[in-house]
Design an enzyme around this catalytic site. Structure first.
Site, short mmCIF file in Angstrom:
data_model
loop_
_atom_site.label_atom_id
_atom_site.label_comp_id
_atom_site.label_asym_id
_atom_site.label_seq_id
_atom_site.Cartn_x
_atom_site.Cartn_y
_atom_site.Cartn_z
N ALA A 14 0.81 -1.52 -0.18
CA ALA A 14 0.28 -0.07 0.03
C ALA A 14 0.50 1.16 -0.01
CB ALA A 14 -0.79 0.24 1.05
N ASP A 63 7.37 -8.15 5.28
CA ASP A 63 7.02 -9.15 4.00
C ASP A 63 6.31 -10.20 4.27
OD1 ASP A 63 8.08 -10.53 2.18
OD2 ASP A 63 10.04 -11.51 2.84
N TYR A 154 5.00 -14.57 -13.58
CA TYR A 154 3.56 -13.35 -12.59
C TYR A 154 2.01 -14.04 -13.06
CZ TYR A 154 1.53 -8.78 -12.48
OH TYR A 154 0.36 -7.70 -12.12
#
Length: 253
Positions: A14, A63, A154
């Site tokens: 964020a 993390d 991804y």
């Protein structure tokens, strides 16, 4: 205090981009927001923007691929803001390359952040949602889930998040928890700018070409995704769960 004000949201990744826009939007929706990013200092600007608008937020460094760090982060949020009942799994990373050039570490790192991270965060937060008999989980996928050259890692991770979403919706629905997925199309962000750089294209030319291929004739903005997340975390979406919403400016993701 309104019902919304009693809700505590965690948004991962964020510090910038989609995550920052989502945190700001949820704060505008009267949620207290934990701004989670790898480094706590990176979230300070997002927190400042929320506080300047009269909202309540804290920055938390974690993390998301580290189990102990995730558990500690959720414990801190609970102590400082209250029990979290909204989770937005947005933290992401790219390590793009063609398959024959892709290192194992490129694969593992992307899977660790997107899939392991979302699993760890959801597992840590769901107990608070079950206790509250109310919860909202939103996972951020991508149109790359449908396949994208140079992004085997991804694309696979983002497709996995869609299966993760549907499974959690089945498991958690009886506890008043909905789980949905937002899959952005082309969004102006540091990540897409990095993609342009990787393929050797000027950003403005790349942006214009991508926008021209989108039916609405513009690139997406982080706020477009934040708006969709806002709906999925609202009371109005209580009968919507296990869904994937492509926010891509047209019918073709």
């Amino acid at each position: 205090m309104t019902d919304n004000a009693a809700r505590v949201a965690i948004v991962t990744g964020a510090a910038r981009g989609i995550g920052a826009a989502t945190a700001v939007r949820l704060a505008a929706d009267e949620r207290a927001v934990a701004v989670v990013d790898l480094e706590e200092s990176a979230g300070k600007d997002t927190v400042a923007a929320i506080e300047a608008a009269g909202g309540r937020a804290i920055a938390v460094g974690a993390d998301v691929s580290d189990e102990a760090a995730v558990n500690a982060a959720v414990e801190r949020v609970t102590a400082e803001l209250g029990a979290p009942t909204i989770l937005v799994n947005n933290a992401g990373i790219t390590r793009d390359n063609l398959l024959f050039k892709m290192d194992v570490s490129d694969w593992d790192t992307v899977m660790g952040v997107h899939l392991r991270g979302s699993f760890l965060m959801a597992r840590a937060v769901q107990k608070h949602m079950v206790d509250a008999k109310w919860g909202r989980i939103v996972n951020i996928s991508s149109t790359s889930a449908l396949g994208n050259r140079g992004q085997a890692n991804y694309s696979t991770a983002k497709a996995g998040l869609q299966g993760f979403t549907k499974t959690l919706a089945i498991e958690l629905g009886k506890f008043g928890i909905t789980v949905n997925c937002v899959a952005p199309g082309f969004i102006v962000s540091d990540m897409t700018k990095a993609t342009a750089q990787r393929i050797g294209q000027d950003w403005e030319s790349y942006l214009a070409a991508r926008a021209a291929a989108i039916p609405v004739q513009r690139a997406g903005q982080p706020e477009d995704i934040a708006n969709a997340v806002s709906f999925f975390t609202s009371e109005q979406s209580s009968f919507v769960s296990g869904q994937v919403l492509y926010v891509a400016g047209g019918p073709k993701a």
